[in-house]
Enzyme design. Structure first.
Site, PDB file in Angstrom:
ATOM      1  N   TYR A  16      -2.600  47.134  -6.818  1.00  0.00           N
ATOM      2  CA  TYR A  16      -3.551  47.405  -6.924  1.00  0.00           C
ATOM      3  C   TYR A  16      -4.420  45.648  -6.016  1.00  0.00           C
ATOM      4  CZ  TYR A  16      -2.707  50.001 -11.531  1.00  0.00           C
ATOM      5  OH  TYR A  16      -2.573  50.883 -12.403  1.00  0.00           O
ATOM      6  N   ARG A  83      18.586  20.997 -11.234  1.00  0.00           N
ATOM      7  CA  ARG A  83      17.939  21.740 -12.031  1.00  0.00           C
ATOM      8  C   ARG A  83      16.717  21.080 -12.368  1.00  0.00           C
ATOM      9  NH1 ARG A  83      19.746  26.584 -13.683  1.00  0.00           N
ATOM     10  NH2 ARG A  83      18.632  26.286 -15.774  1.00  0.00           N
ATOM     11  N   HIS A  84      15.933  21.310 -11.257  1.00  0.00           N
ATOM     12  CA  HIS A  84      14.900  20.469 -10.629  1.00  0.00           C
ATOM     13  C   HIS A  84      13.782  21.663  -9.299  1.00  0.00           C
ATOM     14  CE1 HIS A  84      11.454  18.032 -10.373  1.00  0.00           C
ATOM     15  NE2 HIS A  84      11.745  17.216 -11.762  1.00  0.00           N
ATOM     16  N   SER A 110       6.223  15.269  -9.714  1.00  0.00           N
ATOM     17  CA  SER A 110       6.882  16.925  -9.501  1.00  0.00           C
ATOM     18  C   SER A 110       5.245  16.704  -9.672  1.00  0.00           C
ATOM     19  CB  SER A 110       7.418  16.916 -10.581  1.00  0.00           C
ATOM     20  OG  SER A 110       8.666  16.936 -10.752  1.00  0.00           O
ATOM     21  N   HIS A 157     -26.439  52.792 -29.928  1.00  0.00           N
ATOM     22  CA  HIS A 157     -25.987  53.365 -31.124  1.00  0.00           C
ATOM     23  C   HIS A 157     -25.019  54.938 -30.830  1.00  0.00           C
ATOM     24  CE1 HIS A 157     -28.105  51.092 -33.432  1.00  0.00           C
ATOM     25  NE2 HIS A 157     -29.693  51.515 -33.884  1.00  0.00           N
ATOM     26  N   GLN A 239       0.020  12.354 -16.898  1.00  0.00           N
ATOM     27  CA  GLN A 239       1.504  13.107 -15.895  1.00  0.00           C
ATOM     28  C   GLN A 239       0.848  14.307 -15.116  1.00  0.00           C
ATOM     29  OE1 GLN A 239       4.797  14.994 -16.812  1.00  0.00           O
ATOM     30  NE2 GLN A 239       5.557  13.457 -16.638  1.00  0.00           N
ATOM     31  N   SER A 287      -5.859  66.132 -12.697  1.00  0.00           N
ATOM     32  CA  SER A 287      -4.936  66.693 -14.120  1.00  0.00           C
ATOM     33  C   SER A 287      -3.444  67.206 -13.691  1.00  0.00           C
ATOM     34  CB  SER A 287      -5.489  67.014 -15.442  1.00  0.00           C
ATOM     35  OG  SER A 287      -4.552  68.044 -16.188  1.00  0.00           O
ATOM     36  N   ARG A 301      -9.614  53.056 -14.773  1.00  0.00           N
ATOM     37  CA  ARG A 301      -8.766  51.007 -14.347  1.00  0.00           C
ATOM     38  C   ARG A 301      -8.660  50.274 -14.642  1.00  0.00           C
ATOM     39  NH1 ARG A 301      -8.125  51.845  -8.367  1.00  0.00           N
ATOM     40  NH2 ARG A 301      -6.807  53.618  -8.468  1.00  0.00           N
ATOM     41  N   SER A 332       4.248  24.851 -18.746  1.00  0.00           N
ATOM     42  CA  SER A 332       4.742  25.781 -17.467  1.00  0.00           C
ATOM     43  C   SER A 332       4.884  26.982 -17.395  1.00  0.00           C
ATOM     44  CB  SER A 332       6.028  24.614 -16.797  1.00  0.00           C
ATOM     45  OG  SER A 332       6.580  24.827 -15.719  1.00  0.00           O
TER      46      SER A 332
END
Length: 486
Positions: A16, A83-84, A110, A157, A239, A287, A301, A332
């Site tokens: 899209y 791990r960072h 960070s 309506h 932070q 269709s 859509r 995060s």
């Protein structure tokens, strides 16, 4: 070997969105922005007297601002070990900029790279979407002016009401969308920078770097804003920059969803009435089973994507509300998904709506036919007024026409026959004083009121919409309709 067909791919980027928006929120774009921010920080610190930052180091950083596939692999290995993610990319940047390796990220936390990058990406994403909204508005302006005098049945309506015009209805859509353009532009103009604020927003690390010089701490942020293209930083940060900013951006971004759902819903109803149709490709299939179908798939859509976009606002509000003290990391993961998706959805919606509004097909004869089925009921008030002018009791006239209207309505709804209210009026002696006026009274254009003038005032030369679109004329001319597959 695993291919793209073996893992989940988001429909937004695969189906899209524009390549421009998809590229903006790519990993390469994001992490290359980190590198630019590290360069800006090092440059600014050197300009303020930090002599441990060398010209050689800065040149090496400049030469490697775009993250390569090899860099990503280095960062992947490092992140698995450390791990960072930020420190993994600090390490990867240092490997290709060895003369700067010791000063990359100097004094920063960070969020210096993550938060400032998100502000940059949101700013740039707004710059992508805003001209697309303007283009849709231009399309609606053109359409409204073209059909400003075409009488059409209006509805309240979802029941037949009075006579309006095709163009006035479109002008109503444009007015709502113009409000969205205003909101997008407002949050774009008000978006500021986090800058270099230290670990919890006190700038303590930078005060130490600059030997207690408070002025240099302020100068550092001024330099960073200049380099990143922001007018100033938020006055207070913890932070992170306050997540209230995300709420304000999301309110504007998701507000678009309600407008386009309204437009798409109206178009879907008009397609049902066979009055207005979407653009249709020569080989388009409605269709797999019903070959005759001409479904309003683009409007459907839009409504579908808008439903997802509208739901994003609550996530940002909940995230802001639960940021404990100076920061909570539960913002995060959700923001990694919601910030890109919010703009990817807005991009996809405006692309599709541009396509729809550039190729709307109006069927005047069908509009007239539908209108004439209801017009006899709508002229009853005028009939009453004319009878009163000729000396007839208003209450008597009301009762006589109420009875005939009910009989005609029962014939239409109960027997499926045409509306014959006018014939009943002609056959009823009570209405003889206005018989000669009936043919003249059944002209739809007599009942559109000031519709044409209202459209001209809003959409025409010198109107509010034209004034609003004036800054976007170049992008409007450059834009092309996007013909997307479903």
């Amino acid at each position: 070997m695993t291919s793209q067909y073996d893992t989940y791919q988001t429909s937004l980027t695969g189906r899209y969105c524009s390549p421009e928006m998809s590229g903006l929120f790519s990993q390469r774009s994001r992490h290359s922005a980190w590198r630019k921010l590290w360069l800006y920080l090092a440059q600014s610190e050197k300009e303020l007297g930090i002599d441990t930052i060398t010209d050689e180091g800065l040149e090496q950083m400049k030469a490697h601002l775009t993250v390569t596939d090899d860099d990503f692999e280095i960062a992947r290995v490092e992140e698995k070990k450390r791990r960072h993610d930020v420190m993994a990319h600090v390490h990867a940047f240092g490997q290709v900029s060895p003369a700067a390796a010791g000063i990359i990220h100097y004094g920063a936390t960070s969020c210096y790279v993550t938060d400032n990058t998100e502000l940059i990406l949101m700013r740039d994403a707004l710059d992508i979407v805003i001209p697309k909204i303007a283009k849709v508005l231009h399309n609606l302006q053109t359409f409204a002016l073209q059909w400003k005098a075409e009488p059409t049945l209006s509805f309240t309506h979802l029941q037949p009401a009075q006579v309006s015009t095709v163009g006035k209805r479109a002008a109503g859509w444009a007015q709502d969308l113009m409000m969205d353009l205003d909101e997008y532009q407002r949050v774009r103009n008000e978006l500021l920078f986090r800058g270099a604020q230290g670990t919890t927003g006190t700038q303590a690390s930078f005060l130490e770097i600059f030997d207690g010089d408070h002025g240099k701490c302020d100068q550092l942020n001024e330099l960073l804003c200049q380099k990143a293209g922001f007018k100033e930083c938020y006055d207070i940060s913890t932070q992170t920059y306050t997540r209230k900013v995300d709420c304000l951006v999301a309110n504007a971004a998701t507000g678009l969803a309600t407008t386009v759902t309204k437009i798409a819903s109206d178009l879907r109803h008009l397609a049902f009435l066979n009055e207005v149709g979407e653009p249709r490709e020569a080989d388009q299939i409605g269709s797999s089973a019903m070959a005759y179908k001409q479904n309003p798939m683009r409007s459907e859509r839009i409504a579908s994507l808008a439903r997802a976009l509208q739901g994003k606002a609550a996530n940002f509000m909940n995230t802001h509300a639960t940021q404990w003290m100076e920061r909570s990391l539960d913002d995060s993961a959700i923001r990694r998904m919601d910030i890109p998706e919010m703009f990817l959805l807005a991009d996809a919606i405006t692309i599709t709506l541009q396509n729809v509004t550039e190729g709307l097909t109006v069927f005047p004869k069908k509009i007239h036919s539908n209108l004439m089925q209801e017009l006899p009921f709508m002229v009853t008030e005028s009939i009453i007024m004319r009878l009163v002018k000729k000396g007839v009791s208003r209450q008597d006239a009301h009762e006589e026409i109420r009875v005939l209207s009910f009989e005609a309505s029962l014939r239409v709804k109960g027997d499926g026959l045409p509306n014959n209210l006018v014939d009943r009026i002609r056959d009823t002696e009570f209405f003889k004083p206005i018989w000669a006026d009936l043919d003249e009274m059944l002209k739809p254009e007599l009942y559109t009121g000031r519709s044409s003038q209202i459209v001209d005032k809003f959409c025409g030369p010198g109107g509010k919409l034209e004034q609003k679109l004036a800054p976007y004329q170049a992008s409007i001319k450059a834009a092309k309709a996007a013909h997307l597959s479903v």
